[in-house]
Write an enzyme that holds these catalytic residues in place. Sequence first.
Site, PDB file in Angstrom:
ATOM      1  N   ASP A 165       0.994  -1.137   0.017  1.00 28.68           N
ATOM      2  CA  ASP A 165      -0.058  -0.056  -0.112  1.00 28.68           C
ATOM      3  C   ASP A 165       0.790   1.309  -0.021  1.00 28.68           C
ATOM      4  OD1 ASP A 165      -2.475   1.585   0.670  1.00 28.68           O
ATOM      5  OD2 ASP A 165      -1.709   1.788   2.736  1.00 28.68           O
ATOM      6  N   ASP A 224      -0.227   5.049   0.763  1.00 28.89           N
ATOM      7  CA  ASP A 224      -0.675   6.164   1.963  1.00 28.89           C
ATOM      8  C   ASP A 224      -0.371   5.557   3.353  1.00 28.89           C
ATOM      9  OD1 ASP A 224      -1.249   8.303   0.051  1.00 28.89           O
ATOM     10  OD2 ASP A 224      -3.056   7.204  -0.099  1.00 28.89           O
TER      11      ASP A 224
HETATM   12  C1  BG6 Z   1      -6.260   5.769   0.003  1.00 23.58           C
HETATM   13  C2  BG6 Z   1      -6.198   6.168   1.509  1.00 23.58           C
HETATM   14  O1  BG6 Z   1      -4.829   5.262  -0.155  1.00 23.58           O
HETATM   15  O2  BG6 Z   1      -6.630   6.575  -0.936  1.00 23.58           O
HETATM   16  C3  BG6 Z   1      -7.784   6.899   1.660  1.00 23.58           C
HETATM   17  O3  BG6 Z   1      -5.955   5.532   2.421  1.00 23.58           O
HETATM   18  C4  BG6 Z   1      -7.861   7.882   0.375  1.00 23.58           C
HETATM   19  O4  BG6 Z   1      -7.887   7.443   2.805  1.00 23.58           O
HETATM   20  C5  BG6 Z   1      -7.917   6.894  -0.840  1.00 23.58           C
HETATM   21  O5  BG6 Z   1      -9.344   8.169   0.678  1.00 23.58           O
HETATM   22  C6  BG6 Z   1      -8.201   7.731  -2.112  1.00 23.58           C
HETATM   23  O6  BG6 Z   1      -7.350   8.712  -2.422  1.00 23.58           O
HETATM   24  P1  BG6 Z   1      -7.397   9.762  -3.582  1.00 23.58           P
HETATM   25  O7  BG6 Z   1      -6.091  10.419  -3.507  1.00 23.58           O
HETATM   26  O8  BG6 Z   1      -7.895   9.029  -4.736  1.00 23.58           O
HETATM   27  O9  BG6 Z   1      -8.516  10.580  -2.748  1.00 23.58           O
HETATM   28 MG    MG Z   2      -2.764   3.161   3.577  1.00 22.87          MG
END
Ligand code: BG6
Ligand code: MG
Length: 214
Positions: A8, A10
Amino acid sequence: MIKAAIFDLDGVIVDTAHYHYIAWKRLASEFNINLTIEQNERLKGVSRIRSLEIILELGNIQLPEEEKERLASKKNAWFVEYIESIRPEEIFSGVEELIQSMRMKGIKIALASSSKNAPRVIELLKIGHLFDAMVDGGMITHTKPHPEIFLLAASKLNIPPANCVVLEDAEAGVEAALAAGMKCVGVGATAQLGKANKVVAKTGEFDMNWLVAL
Ligand code: BG6
Ligand code: MG
């Protein structure tokens, strides 16, 4: 036997989970909702629109679809602004070394992030070369806890799910990995990630010699 590791992004490779949190908290405050760190755990790993829906549910607020789209875009604009200053030095300690040592053992490496911003983050961190395959939020129909993202990553690597391990900081991500029939290493607190095969406080603490015992 583990033949592939799926990371993953984030909260596992870099602390962008924090930027998601402060952007959502800023949006929630406009509805007089004080989004706590505990509540934020539920937003991790799920899609942008689902995150917004969880916040609105907390405030018992119902909005039309177009308004939800507008708010999700507003949060994303703040998030994009926050991440533009991210530098390679912010990659969590030990992560590049862990990936490199896995690669040296012939383990394939993939990225599987629910975020549509993942390609930009990887570009800013200058680590695209570390991955044999990348899947982001723009390539999938269902986000975590659905297993689709990890199954797609495994198929891009051409490795059966049973031979894959996922590294995840989100409860929804741990569920998705297990639903995909993969092993999972949780990164964070056992209270949230206890279903994983192993939990470490930080990604860099994972020792690849533990792969055999997962
Ligand atoms: C994930 C995060 O990696 O991505 C979530 O953990 C986030 O918190 C999701 O909502 C979607 O991200 P984005 O950048 O497409 O809004
Ligand atoms: Mg994550």
